[in-house]
Design an enzyme around this catalytic site. Structure first.
Site, mmCIF file in Angstrom:
data_model
loop_
_atom_site.group_PDB
_atom_site.id
_atom_site.type_symbol
_atom_site.label_atom_id
_atom_site.label_comp_id
_atom_site.label_asym_id
_atom_site.label_seq_id
_atom_site.Cartn_x
_atom_site.Cartn_y
_atom_site.Cartn_z
ATOM 1 N N ARG A 83 0.804 -1.220 0.000
ATOM 2 C CA ARG A 83 0.000 0.000 0.000
ATOM 3 C C ARG A 83 0.837 1.272 0.000
ATOM 4 N NH1 ARG A 83 -2.834 -4.094 1.756
ATOM 5 N NH2 ARG A 83 -0.882 -4.568 2.804
ATOM 6 N N THR A 84 1.853 1.348 0.849
ATOM 7 C CA THR A 84 2.593 2.614 0.951
ATOM 8 C C THR A 84 3.270 2.930 -0.372
ATOM 9 O OG1 THR A 84 2.936 2.186 3.294
ATOM 10 C CG2 THR A 84 4.292 3.890 2.307
ATOM 11 N N LYS B 235 25.751 -4.280 -3.906
ATOM 12 C CA LYS B 235 27.213 -4.258 -4.022
ATOM 13 C C LYS B 235 27.851 -3.628 -2.792
ATOM 14 C CE LYS B 235 26.818 -3.391 -8.994
ATOM 15 N NZ LYS B 235 27.045 -2.366 -10.022
ATOM 16 N N ARG C 93 11.644 3.633 2.739
ATOM 17 C CA ARG C 93 11.336 2.632 3.771
ATOM 18 C C ARG C 93 12.588 1.821 4.022
ATOM 19 N NH1 ARG C 93 6.154 -1.147 4.057
ATOM 20 N NH2 ARG C 93 5.363 0.855 4.748
ATOM 21 N N HIS D 268 5.931 5.694 11.269
ATOM 22 C CA HIS D 268 5.364 5.610 9.915
ATOM 23 C C HIS D 268 4.411 6.807 9.796
ATOM 24 C CE1 HIS D 268 3.982 4.203 6.175
ATOM 25 N NE2 HIS D 268 3.751 2.924 6.442
#
Ligand code: ASP
Length: 331
Positions: free
Chosen positions: A79-80, A109, A130, A158
């Site tokens: 959703r986000t 890497k 995130r 959040h």
């Protein structure tokens, strides 16, 4: 592309103020709900309603044409990430999506978060991040000259989820003051719980926290609640709160934060919202959930009109549209 340190060509913030629509968000990082006061929240919610109107009438606009958002997701998201992408696209902007495969980027890497951010800001105007570590959004913002929006930093915060949760409560019930809100589930690791709890301290609400013992709200946050003079109680049992609650904020037990999976197994099914439980709830209450759910709300509850979690999902796009427009200076 739009360095925080440079004077903008047009001072949209000033134009907002002239029009009585000041937001103070232009060019800002969005790292924690601590940075929002009630006026800012009202501003975002008014703009979110306008975005909803616009989407329902014409679908999209070109307010953010020429702007680019990088969605940088080091943890899974449905959703986000997709609502930020949809928000940007409905506002006429473009997206660099690094949402499915950080493992295919130079992160695999060994590139540091700082270097990744320093690179991506060469192409874009805002970064949505995130990351599994608490404080990562702040660390990224310290290395960026464009705004960074925290889309979840481990078990920390959040903030944009909390904005859409609060918007949903107000939209569904018409007010915030006077409500009794019960938060259920993983209050310890649930970052959405942490952010929403802090936002609710701006209002005259009562809070009920329902969780297994090991998943209680962190003490520092509980102390903030107590210091704010809020009517608050903790319990292990949904039965203690179901009859009086105006809002059930149900959450998933955050499996990925447990170092001991046996402990997760012990608490994962601690609470379940079933049609039987809903029979004891008020007629005019709502059930919301940041989603995903993994059993804590039965599917048979979905047809109950008080189940508001998919309406909540859609609100996420409107709220993120409002926030992006504000941060990018397009009021
Ligand atoms: N989607 C929310 C989050 O990212 C809730 C959850 O994952 O349980 O925090």
């Amino acid at each position: 592309m739009n360095p925080k340190t440079l004077e903008p060509l047009f001072n949209y913030d000033h134009m907002d103020r002239k029009n009585g629509r000041s937001n103070g968000l232009t060019g800002q990082d969005i790292l924690s709900v601590d940075q929002f006061d009630v006026d800012t929240l009202d501003y975002i919610f008014t703009r979110s309603c306008e975005m909803r109107e616009m989407v329902r009438r014409v679908g999209s606009t070109d307010l953010l044409r020429g702007n680019v958002l990088t969605a940088l997701f080091y943890e899974p998201s449905t959703r986000t990430s997709s609502s930020f992408i949809a928000a940007m696209e409905r506002l006429g902007g473009n997206v660099i999506p690094i949402t499915q495969g950080v493992q295919y980027s130079s992160v695999s890497k060994g590139e540091t978060l700082a270097d990744t951010v320093r690179t991506l800001e060469q192409y874009s105007d805002v970064i949505v991040l995130r990351h599994p570590e608490i404080g990562s959004a702040k660390a990224a913002a310290d290395n960026a000259t464009i705004p960074v929006i925290n889309a979840g930093d481990g078990a920390g915060e959040h903030p944009t989820q909390a904005l859409l949760d609060l918007f949903t409560i107000r939209d569904e019930l018409g007010r915030l003051d006077g409500l009794q809100i019960a938060m259920i589930g993983d209050l310890r690791y649930g970052r959405t719980v942490h952010s929403l709890t802090k936002l609710l301290l701006h209002y005259d609400v009562s809070l009920r926290f329902v969780s297994p013992e090991i998943l209680r709200l962190p003490l520092t946050l509980m102390n903030e609640v107590i210091d704010a003079g809020i009517d608050v109680r903790e319990t292990h049992d949904v039965a203690d709160v179901i009859e009086k609650a105006d809002v059930l904020y149900v959450t998933r037990v955050q499996k990925e934060r447990f170092s001991d999976l046996a402990q997760y197994e012990e608490v994962k099914d601690a609470h379940a919202i079933t049609p039987e439980v809903m029979k004891r709830a008020k007629e005019d209450m709502i059930v919301i959930h940041p989603l995903p759910r993994v059993g804590e709300i039965h599917y048979s509850v979905d047809k109950d009109p008080r189940a508001a979690y998919f309406r909540q999902v859609q609100n996420g796009m409107f709220v993120r549209m409002a926030l992006l427009a504000a941060v990018l200076g397009k009021a």
